[in-house]
Design an enzyme around this catalytic site. Structure first.
Site, PDB file in Angstrom:
ATOM      1  N   GLY A 109      38.809  37.314  38.818  1.00  0.00           N
ATOM      2  CA  GLY A 109      38.672  36.944  37.400  1.00  0.00           C
ATOM      3  C   GLY A 109      37.217  36.843  36.991  1.00  0.00           C
ATOM      4  O   GLY A 109      36.878  36.124  36.054  1.00  0.00           O
ATOM      5  N   ASN A 130      35.405  38.817  35.433  1.00  0.00           N
ATOM      6  CA  ASN A 130      34.984  39.532  34.224  1.00  0.00           C
ATOM      7  C   ASN A 130      35.066  38.656  32.975  1.00  0.00           C
ATOM      8  O   ASN A 130      34.746  39.110  31.883  1.00  0.00           O
ATOM      9  CB  ASN A 130      35.839  40.798  34.019  1.00  0.00           C
ATOM     10  CG  ASN A 130      37.292  40.475  33.747  1.00  0.00           C
ATOM     11  OD1 ASN A 130      37.994  40.002  34.627  1.00  0.00           O
ATOM     12  ND2 ASN A 130      37.743  40.721  32.544  1.00  0.00           N
ATOM     13  N   SER A 131      35.468  37.400  33.137  1.00  0.00           N
ATOM     14  CA  SER A 131      35.742  36.607  31.929  1.00  0.00           C
ATOM     15  C   SER A 131      35.558  35.119  32.208  1.00  0.00           C
ATOM     16  O   SER A 131      35.641  34.687  33.365  1.00  0.00           O
ATOM     17  CB  SER A 131      37.205  36.895  31.538  1.00  0.00           C
ATOM     18  OG  SER A 131      37.671  36.011  30.566  1.00  0.00           O
ATOM     19  N   GLY A 132      35.309  34.339  31.165  1.00  0.00           N
ATOM     20  CA  GLY A 132      35.363  32.877  31.227  1.00  0.00           C
ATOM     21  C   GLY A 132      34.606  32.263  32.397  1.00  0.00           C
ATOM     22  O   GLY A 132      33.418  32.535  32.623  1.00  0.00           O
ATOM     23  N   LEU A 133      35.288  31.422  33.146  1.00  0.00           N
ATOM     24  CA  LEU A 133      34.646  30.691  34.248  1.00  0.00           C
ATOM     25  C   LEU A 133      34.188  31.631  35.352  1.00  0.00           C
ATOM     26  O   LEU A 133      33.116  31.453  35.935  1.00  0.00           O
ATOM     27  CB  LEU A 133      35.638  29.670  34.828  1.00  0.00           C
ATOM     28  CG  LEU A 133      36.118  28.621  33.814  1.00  0.00           C
ATOM     29  CD1 LEU A 133      37.344  27.896  34.331  1.00  0.00           C
ATOM     30  CD2 LEU A 133      34.996  27.630  33.532  1.00  0.00           C
ATOM     31  N   GLY A 134      35.020  32.635  35.643  1.00  0.00           N
ATOM     32  CA  GLY A 134      34.679  33.564  36.719  1.00  0.00           C
ATOM     33  C   GLY A 134      33.377  34.291  36.431  1.00  0.00           C
ATOM     34  O   GLY A 134      32.539  34.493  37.325  1.00  0.00           O
ATOM     35  N   SER A 158      43.213  22.654  38.769  1.00  0.00           N
ATOM     36  CA  SER A 158      43.156  22.207  37.371  1.00  0.00           C
ATOM     37  C   SER A 158      43.593  20.752  37.299  1.00  0.00           C
ATOM     38  O   SER A 158      44.304  20.267  38.190  1.00  0.00           O
ATOM     39  CB  SER A 158      44.127  23.065  36.553  1.00  0.00           C
ATOM     40  OG  SER A 158      44.364  22.495  35.297  1.00  0.00           O
ATOM     41  N   TYR A 204      52.886  26.520  34.983  1.00  0.00           N
ATOM     42  CA  TYR A 204      51.422  26.543  35.201  1.00  0.00           C
ATOM     43  C   TYR A 204      51.015  25.372  36.091  1.00  0.00           C
ATOM     44  O   TYR A 204      50.263  25.539  37.059  1.00  0.00           O
ATOM     45  CB  TYR A 204      50.688  26.464  33.853  1.00  0.00           C
ATOM     46  CG  TYR A 204      49.175  26.427  33.980  1.00  0.00           C
ATOM     47  CD1 TYR A 204      48.471  27.557  34.389  1.00  0.00           C
ATOM     48  CD2 TYR A 204      48.461  25.264  33.702  1.00  0.00           C
ATOM     49  CE1 TYR A 204      47.090  27.527  34.519  1.00  0.00           C
ATOM     50  CE2 TYR A 204      47.070  25.235  33.821  1.00  0.00           C
ATOM     51  CZ  TYR A 204      46.391  26.369  34.236  1.00  0.00           C
ATOM     52  OH  TYR A 204      45.016  26.337  34.373  1.00  0.00           O
TER      53      TYR A 204
HETATM   54  N1  LIG Z   1      39.520  26.960  30.861  1.00  0.00           N
HETATM   55  C1  LIG Z   1      39.976  25.796  31.285  1.00  0.00           C
HETATM   56  O1  LIG Z   1      39.870  24.758  30.592  1.00  0.00           O
HETATM   57  C2  LIG Z   1      40.603  25.693  32.639  1.00  0.00           C
HETATM   58  C3  LIG Z   1      41.042  24.415  33.056  1.00  0.00           C
HETATM   59  C4  LIG Z   1      41.578  24.285  34.338  1.00  0.00           C
HETATM   60  C5  LIG Z   1      41.664  25.372  35.173  1.00  0.00           C
HETATM   61  N2  LIG Z   1      41.269  26.612  34.741  1.00  0.00           N
HETATM   62  C6  LIG Z   1      41.402  27.727  35.663  1.00  0.00           C
HETATM   63  O2  LIG Z   1      40.226  28.493  35.646  1.00  0.00           O
HETATM   64  C7  LIG Z   1      40.515  29.825  36.075  1.00  0.00           C
HETATM   65  C8  LIG Z   1      39.796  30.821  35.181  1.00  0.00           C
HETATM   66  O3  LIG Z   1      40.334  30.746  33.862  1.00  0.00           O
HETATM   67  P1  LIG Z   1      39.440  30.894  32.541  1.00  0.00           P
HETATM   68  O4  LIG Z   1      39.560  29.609  31.821  1.00  0.00           O
HETATM   69  O5  LIG Z   1      38.126  31.432  32.866  1.00  0.00           O
HETATM   70  O6  LIG Z   1      40.333  31.941  31.701  1.00  0.00           O
HETATM   71  P2  LIG Z   1      40.093  33.471  31.276  1.00  0.00           P
HETATM   72  O7  LIG Z   1      38.804  33.622  30.544  1.00  0.00           O
HETATM   73  O8  LIG Z   1      41.360  33.882  30.595  1.00  0.00           O
HETATM   74  O9  LIG Z   1      39.937  34.223  32.660  1.00  0.00           O
HETATM   75  C9  LIG Z   1      41.037  34.516  33.481  1.00  0.00           C
HETATM   76  C10 LIG Z   1      40.633  35.641  34.414  1.00  0.00           C
HETATM   77  O10 LIG Z   1      41.756  35.890  35.295  1.00  0.00           O
HETATM   78  C11 LIG Z   1      41.976  37.281  35.302  1.00  0.00           C
HETATM   79  N3  LIG Z   1      43.379  37.601  35.596  1.00  0.00           N
HETATM   80  C12 LIG Z   1      44.469  37.199  34.921  1.00  0.00           C
HETATM   81  N4  LIG Z   1      45.566  37.754  35.455  1.00  0.00           N
HETATM   82  C13 LIG Z   1      45.139  38.534  36.496  1.00  0.00           C
HETATM   83  C14 LIG Z   1      45.793  39.386  37.428  1.00  0.00           C
HETATM   84  N5  LIG Z   1      47.121  39.605  37.389  1.00  0.00           N
HETATM   85  N6  LIG Z   1      45.043  40.019  38.361  1.00  0.00           N
HETATM   86  C15 LIG Z   1      43.706  39.856  38.394  1.00  0.00           C
HETATM   87  N7  LIG Z   1      43.027  39.078  37.530  1.00  0.00           N
HETATM   88  C16 LIG Z   1      43.746  38.426  36.584  1.00  0.00           C
HETATM   89  C17 LIG Z   1      41.616  37.737  33.904  1.00  0.00           C
HETATM   90  O11 LIG Z   1      41.402  39.129  33.892  1.00  0.00           O
HETATM   91  P3  LIG Z   1      41.671  40.007  32.546  1.00  0.00           P
HETATM   92  O12 LIG Z   1      40.384  39.991  31.782  1.00  0.00           O
HETATM   93  O13 LIG Z   1      42.042  41.343  33.100  1.00  0.00           O
HETATM   94  O14 LIG Z   1      42.797  39.346  31.804  1.00  0.00           O
HETATM   95  C18 LIG Z   1      40.340  36.950  33.679  1.00  0.00           C
HETATM   96  O15 LIG Z   1      39.242  37.574  34.283  1.00  0.00           O
HETATM   97  C19 LIG Z   1      42.047  29.933  36.062  1.00  0.00           C
HETATM   98  O16 LIG Z   1      42.520  29.841  37.380  1.00  0.00           O
HETATM   99  C20 LIG Z   1      42.497  28.712  35.273  1.00  0.00           C
HETATM  100  O17 LIG Z   1      43.769  28.252  35.678  1.00  0.00           O
HETATM  101  C21 LIG Z   1      40.733  26.781  33.478  1.00  0.00           C
END
Ligand SMILES: NC(=O)c1ccc[n+]([C@@H]2O[C@H](COP(=O)([O-])OP(=O)(O)OC[C@H]3O[C@@H](n4cnc5c(N)ncnc54)[C@H](OP(=O)(O)O)[C@@H]3O)[C@@H](O)[C@H]2O)c1
Length: 334
Positions: free
Chosen positions: A42, A44-48, A173, A198
């Site tokens: 992940g 390419n987006s957000g936290l990653g 989370s 989730y």
């Molecule tokens: N944001 C928060 O407040 C929060 C809170 C607690 C935990 N988290 C955790 O933080 C992590 C990152 O989330 P984020 O907030 O950064 O959200 P995000 O911006 O939506 O990023 C999610 C990433 O996961 C990738 N992904 C989704 N489905 C996938 C698949 N089938 N195979 C490979 N990659 C996949 C997405 O790729 P695409 O671009 O291809 O969709 C994207 O790069 C997650 O595990 C989430 O549960 C987030």
């Protein structure tokens, strides 16, 4: 289509709330990671993306496995804009397919003979209706937990080949403390609740990380395992999961309102990434521990030790999940 999240007015509004002044310092640039290799799912987006940036800034070579090449290339452009020296290789990975996980691990082995960091970060949150992976698992349990379980198992030899052992950081989370594992219906076939599934998948992430650390210590595996959570971070997670799967008008409302709540109540993605980087890099981080923000409710703030929910502290639960995960993914990690 995946939604990207630009920073803006709402993020600034959030920093005006009590206790939210941006006064804490982010982890400094140490350690020097030149010569180290890191894989961020992940990324390419957000936290990653922010974790990838933090690792690249310190000199690590990045392997970024992505679902979509164009989004991957956009991430490479965003990373090299701030870290011109970054070395980044894009790979293909869909965690919703065990075949893709296995192919990705083979591609990683062609790129490197050791892996210093594996950041199990990718995730999907609360699709409005039950969806399945290619292998017939409920999407969130399949992508968030089983896909990462299989990826870690496949990459274990490379992690163990790293100097001092590779470090696996698995992203859980606050939601992990809100549910238990429904062993009679892990795939939510009989009853599907978007956030319930989730929560279950995030508890599985946490149990997996703690059990990986236990097994590594018991069996002498040359690797480290820590868990982390970002608090509430302003990313596109709601929009990409729940928002994208609701009928159009509702989906747009969810994307707008949910995104606004995360942006006002949460912290920036860069700040949210700090506990993940802390778990990977801080000399104070320990195997088998959990890290998150230190502010109210662990929703925001500087990184440090997080509260492990009682359900996640049950080794018997973790061992049962481990056995089931090995069976479902046809892997054997030991
Ligand atoms: N944001 C928060 O407040 C929060 C809170 C607690 C935990 N988290 C955790 O933080 C992590 C990152 O989330 P984020 O907030 O950064 O959200 P995000 O911006 O939506 O990023 C999610 C990433 O996961 C990738 N992904 C989704 N489905 C996938 C698949 N089938 N195979 C490979 N990659 C996949 C997405 O790729 P695409 O671009 O291809 O969709 C994207 O790069 C997650 O595990 C989430 O549960 C987030």
């Amino acid at each position: 289509m995946t939604v990207q999240q630009p920073a803006g007015f709402l993020d600034k509004l959030g920093t005006l709330l009590p206790g939210r002044h941006d006064t804490w310092r982010v982890m400094d640039k140490k350690p020097d990671l030149r010569g180290r290799t890191a894989l961020v799912t992940g990324g390419n987006s957000g936290l990653g993306l922010e974790v990838a940036r933090g690792l690249a800034r310190r000199g690590a070579r990045l392997l970024l496995p992505v679902r979509d090449t164009e989004r991957g290339q956009q991430a490479v452009a965003a990373l090299t804009a701030t870290c011109p020296q970054a070395q980044i290789s894009l790979l293909a990975l869909d965690l919703a397919s065990l075949e893709s996980v296995s192919a990705c691990a083979q591609a990683v082995a062609q790129q490197t003979d050791r892996l210093d960091f594996l950041i199990n970060n990718a995730g999907v949150m609360a699709p409005a209706h039950r969806l399945e992976t290619q292998d017939g698992f409920e999407l969130q349990f399949g992508v968030n937990h089983l896909g990462h379980f299989a990826l870690t198992a496949a990459l274990r030899p490379l992690l163990e080949a790293a100097d001092g052992g590779g470090t696996v950081v698995t992203v859980a989370s606050l939601a992990a403390g809100r549910n238990t594992l429904h062993f009679d219906d892990l795939q939510s076939r009989h009853r599907y609740s978007p956030f319930g599934a989730y929560q279950q998948s995030k508890l599985a992430n946490l149990l997996f990380s703690l059990e990986l650390a236990r097994r590594a210590a018991e069996n002498g595996w040359n690797l480290h395992a820590r868990a982390a959570h970002p608090g509430w971070a302003s990313t596109a997670i709601l929009a990409n999961g729940q928002g994208a799967t609701l009928p159009a008008p509702l989906g747009r409302i969810e994307q707008t309102l949910g995104g606004a709540v995360l942006r006002i109540m949460g912290q920036s993605a860069a700040r949210g990434a700090e506990p993940l980087l802390y778990a990977a890099l801080s000399p104070d981080a320990r195997d088998g521990e959990y890290y998150g923000p230190q502010g109210a409710g662990e929703r925001h703030g500087r990184p440090g030790p997080a509260r492990t929910p009682p359900t996640a502290r049950k080794p018997s639960l973790a061992a049962r999940l481990w056995d089931i995960s090995e069976r479902l993914t046809s892997t054997s990690m030991g």
